[in-house]
Design a protein around this motif. Structure first.
Motif, PDB file in Angstrom:
ATOM      1  N   HIS A 128       0.827  -1.200   0.000  1.00  0.00           N
ATOM      2  CA  HIS A 128       0.000   0.000   0.000  1.00  0.00           C
ATOM      3  C   HIS A 128       0.863   1.252   0.000  1.00  0.00           C
ATOM      4  CE1 HIS A 128       0.776   0.954   4.256  1.00  0.00           C
ATOM      5  NE2 HIS A 128       0.627  -0.329   4.519  1.00  0.00           N
ATOM      6  N   GLY A 129       0.237   2.395  -0.212  1.00  0.00           N
ATOM      7  CA  GLY A 129       0.960   3.653  -0.272  1.00  0.00           C
ATOM      8  C   GLY A 129       1.775   3.923   0.972  1.00  0.00           C
ATOM      9  N   ALA A 130       3.001   4.376   0.809  1.00  0.00           N
ATOM     10  CA  ALA A 130       3.898   4.756   1.906  1.00  0.00           C
ATOM     11  C   ALA A 130       4.266   3.583   2.815  1.00  0.00           C
ATOM     12  CB  ALA A 130       3.291   5.895   2.739  1.00  0.00           C
ATOM     13  N   SER A 131       4.254   2.384   2.257  1.00  0.00           N
ATOM     14  CA  SER A 131       4.623   1.204   3.046  1.00  0.00           C
ATOM     15  C   SER A 131       6.131   0.956   3.050  1.00  0.00           C
ATOM     16  CB  SER A 131       3.910  -0.044   2.516  1.00  0.00           C
ATOM     17  OG  SER A 131       4.260  -0.286   1.163  1.00  0.00           O
ATOM     18  N   GLY A 132       6.859   1.657   2.191  1.00  0.00           N
ATOM     19  CA  GLY A 132       8.313   1.512   2.141  1.00  0.00           C
ATOM     20  C   GLY A 132       8.817   0.732   0.948  1.00  0.00           C
ATOM     21  N   LYS A 133       7.922   0.352   0.042  1.00  0.00           N
ATOM     22  CA  LYS A 133       8.307  -0.483  -1.108  1.00  0.00           C
ATOM     23  C   LYS A 133       9.240   0.238  -2.073  1.00  0.00           C
ATOM     24  CE  LYS A 133       3.983   0.762  -3.429  1.00  0.00           C
ATOM     25  NZ  LYS A 133       3.621   1.715  -2.350  1.00  0.00           N
ATOM     26  N   SER A 134       8.968   1.521  -2.355  1.00  0.00           N
ATOM     27  CA  SER A 134       9.791   2.264  -3.312  1.00  0.00           C
ATOM     28  C   SER A 134      11.213   2.450  -2.794  1.00  0.00           C
ATOM     29  CB  SER A 134       9.164   3.621  -3.618  1.00  0.00           C
ATOM     30  OG  SER A 134       7.883   3.469  -4.181  1.00  0.00           O
ATOM     31  N   THR A 135      11.352   2.754  -1.520  1.00  0.00           N
ATOM     32  CA  THR A 135      12.675   2.922  -0.922  1.00  0.00           C
ATOM     33  C   THR A 135      13.466   1.625  -1.003  1.00  0.00           C
ATOM     34  OG1 THR A 135      11.858   4.607   0.610  1.00  0.00           O
ATOM     35  CG2 THR A 135      13.926   3.512   1.186  1.00  0.00           C
ATOM     36  N   GLY A 147       5.500  -1.195  -7.301  1.00  0.00           N
ATOM     37  CA  GLY A 147       4.337  -0.334  -7.145  1.00  0.00           C
ATOM     38  C   GLY A 147       3.085  -1.115  -6.770  1.00  0.00           C
ATOM     39  N   MET A 148       2.036  -0.392  -6.420  1.00  0.00           N
ATOM     40  CA  MET A 148       0.805  -1.024  -5.975  1.00  0.00           C
ATOM     41  C   MET A 148       0.196  -1.926  -7.041  1.00  0.00           C
ATOM     42  SD  MET A 148      -1.114   1.937  -3.712  1.00  0.00           S
ATOM     43  CE  MET A 148      -2.397   0.791  -3.167  1.00  0.00           C
ATOM     44  N   SER A 149       0.359  -1.569  -8.306  1.00  0.00           N
ATOM     45  CA  SER A 149      -0.235  -2.342  -9.399  1.00  0.00           C
ATOM     46  C   SER A 149       0.212  -3.796  -9.388  1.00  0.00           C
ATOM     47  CB  SER A 149       0.127  -1.720 -10.746  1.00  0.00           C
ATOM     48  OG  SER A 149      -0.236  -0.360 -10.819  1.00  0.00           O
ATOM     49  N   VAL A 150       1.418  -4.056  -8.908  1.00  0.00           N
ATOM     50  CA  VAL A 150       1.956  -5.421  -8.905  1.00  0.00           C
ATOM     51  C   VAL A 150       1.035  -6.374  -8.147  1.00  0.00           C
ATOM     52  CG1 VAL A 150       3.879  -6.865  -8.092  1.00  0.00           C
ATOM     53  CG2 VAL A 150       4.335  -4.654  -9.180  1.00  0.00           C
ATOM     54  N   GLY A 151       0.395  -5.881  -7.096  1.00  0.00           N
ATOM     55  CA  GLY A 151      -0.492  -6.725  -6.294  1.00  0.00           C
ATOM     56  C   GLY A 151      -1.690  -7.245  -7.059  1.00  0.00           C
ATOM     57  N   PHE A 152      -2.034  -6.620  -8.184  1.00  0.00           N
ATOM     58  CA  PHE A 152      -3.192  -7.028  -8.974  1.00  0.00           C
ATOM     59  C   PHE A 152      -2.812  -7.851 -10.204  1.00  0.00           C
ATOM     60  CE2 PHE A 152      -4.669  -2.899  -7.042  1.00  0.00           C
ATOM     61  CZ  PHE A 152      -5.581  -3.475  -6.166  1.00  0.00           C
ATOM     62  N   LEU A 153      -1.531  -8.074 -10.427  1.00  0.00           N
ATOM     63  CA  LEU A 153      -1.082  -8.814 -11.600  1.00  0.00           C
ATOM     64  C   LEU A 153      -0.997 -10.312 -11.306  1.00  0.00           C
ATOM     65  CD1 LEU A 153       1.810  -6.524 -12.896  1.00  0.00           C
ATOM     66  CD2 LEU A 153      -0.500  -6.724 -13.823  1.00  0.00           C
ATOM     67  N   PRO A 154      -1.122 -11.144 -12.344  1.00  0.00           N
ATOM     68  CA  PRO A 154      -0.938 -12.586 -12.153  1.00  0.00           C
ATOM     69  C   PRO A 154       0.449 -12.881 -11.609  1.00  0.00           C
ATOM     70  CG  PRO A 154      -1.896 -12.134 -14.307  1.00  0.00           C
ATOM     71  CD  PRO A 154      -1.480 -10.804 -13.740  1.00  0.00           C
ATOM     72  N   PHE A 193       5.047  -5.168   1.050  1.00  0.00           N
ATOM     73  CA  PHE A 193       5.298  -4.358   2.243  1.00  0.00           C
ATOM     74  C   PHE A 193       3.986  -3.830   2.813  1.00  0.00           C
ATOM     75  CE2 PHE A 193       9.312  -4.374   0.143  1.00  0.00           C
ATOM     76  CZ  PHE A 193      10.279  -4.134   1.100  1.00  0.00           C
ATOM     77  N   TYR A 194       3.929  -3.704   4.122  1.00  0.00           N
ATOM     78  CA  TYR A 194       2.828  -2.975   4.749  1.00  0.00           C
ATOM     79  C   TYR A 194       3.336  -2.317   6.023  1.00  0.00           C
ATOM     80  CZ  TYR A 194       2.122  -6.688   8.291  1.00  0.00           C
ATOM     81  OH  TYR A 194       2.280  -7.576   9.327  1.00  0.00           O
ATOM     82  N   THR A 195       2.551  -1.358   6.516  1.00  0.00           N
ATOM     83  CA  THR A 195       2.935  -0.667   7.735  1.00  0.00           C
ATOM     84  C   THR A 195       1.680  -0.207   8.462  1.00  0.00           C
ATOM     85  OG1 THR A 195       4.379   1.048   8.643  1.00  0.00           O
ATOM     86  CG2 THR A 195       3.120   1.634   6.690  1.00  0.00           C
ATOM     87  N   LEU A 242       6.562 -11.301   2.919  1.00  0.00           N
ATOM     88  CA  LEU A 242       5.749 -10.214   3.465  1.00  0.00           C
ATOM     89  C   LEU A 242       6.564  -9.485   4.524  1.00  0.00           C
ATOM     90  CD1 LEU A 242       2.989  -8.783   3.571  1.00  0.00           C
ATOM     91  CD2 LEU A 242       2.289 -10.459   5.302  1.00  0.00           C
ATOM     92  N   ILE A 243       6.674  -8.167   4.372  1.00  0.00           N
ATOM     93  CA  ILE A 243       7.515  -7.374   5.268  1.00  0.00           C
ATOM     94  C   ILE A 243       6.691  -6.315   5.968  1.00  0.00           C
ATOM     95  CG2 ILE A 243       9.474  -5.777   5.397  1.00  0.00           C
ATOM     96  CD1 ILE A 243      10.645  -7.280   2.979  1.00  0.00           C
ATOM     97  N   ASP A 244       6.785  -6.299   7.292  1.00  0.00           N
ATOM     98  CA  ASP A 244       6.082  -5.323   8.125  1.00  0.00           C
ATOM     99  C   ASP A 244       7.069  -4.216   8.501  1.00  0.00           C
ATOM    100  OD1 ASP A 244       4.633  -3.885   9.952  1.00  0.00           O
ATOM    101  OD2 ASP A 244       4.392  -5.511  11.398  1.00  0.00           O
ATOM    102  N   GLN A 245       6.729  -2.978   8.095  1.00  0.00           N
ATOM    103  CA  GLN A 245       7.582  -1.840   8.447  1.00  0.00           C
ATOM    104  C   GLN A 245       6.889  -0.888   9.432  1.00  0.00           C
ATOM    105  OE1 GLN A 245      11.149  -1.113   5.807  1.00  0.00           O
ATOM    106  NE2 GLN A 245       9.446  -0.320   4.601  1.00  0.00           N
TER     107      GLN A 245
END
Length: 207
Positions: free
Chosen positions: A27-34, A124-131, A141-143, A192-195
């Protein structure tokens, strides 16, 4: 396992050929881009593309509304907000050895990703919706809400020129839509990573 250790493991798997396409989402601001940037910087830039999926989030989200909450705008937590067909086309093109011109954003110019590079990181978030078959491995990532808001305020006001009042006003809606529509994508990730609280905790077994 610390972040540094996970990056080192992924670099090893990429160098050995076990990973050629890696998906990183959350999700947004979960730390995935960093994290994606840190991994990218640890690799040979002549062999790897980093495809960021934020440009595939449609700007026409006002044309649709969530069925259960018709009074709300659609956030990126809903699959309908993403141009998934276009994203899949570009991923397949890169995997097939073709160049792709990325989509320009207000905060980032377009660039050519070379199909000659054998490694692809899609972030990015779109990846979660891809096969899942598109990827050799996926990391999600989530936080917690407090950490998400703190990061969103720091990033969106400086990088994306967003208004602080708008960010604060929309946070509850974003979090609610995340829980209702996006959280279930986390169960499909290999890692799965919890930040939460700005910590780095791996919640699933490393594959």
């Amino acid at each position: 396992m610390k972040k540094k250790d996970l990056i080192e493991q992924l670099v090893s798997e990429i160098d050995s050929g076990r990973i050629r396409t890696l998906g990183i989402y959350g999700h947004g601001a979960s730390g995935k881009s960093t994290f994606a940037q840190e991994l990218y910087q640890s690799l040979d830039s002549t062999t790897v593309n980093l495809l960021e999926t934020d440009p595939y989030i449609t700007s026409e989200r006002h044309l649709v509304v969530p069925k259960e909450t018709p009074n709300q705008k659609v956030t990126a937590c809903l699959a309908v907000a993403h141009e998934l067909a276009s994203l899949q086309r570009d991923i397949l093109a890169l995997q097939a050895g073709m160049d792709v011109l990325t989509i320009e954003e207000p905060w980032k110019a377009s660039e050519v990703l070379s199909g000659a590079k054998p490694i692809l990181i899609v972030e990015g978030m779109s990846v979660g919706f891809l096969p899942k078959e598109f990827f050799d491995k996926t990391i999600c990532f989530y936080t917690d809400e407090e950490t998400e808001l703190k990061r969103r305020l720091a990033r969106d006001t400086t990088v994306r020129n967003r208004d602080t009042k708008f960010i604060l006003a929309s946070q509850q809606m974003r979090r609610m839509q995340y829980l209702q529509y996006y959280k279930e994508t986390e169960s499909r990730a290999d890692i799965l990573i919890d930040q939460s609280d700005d910590k780095f905790q791996i919640k699933t077994k490393i594959i």
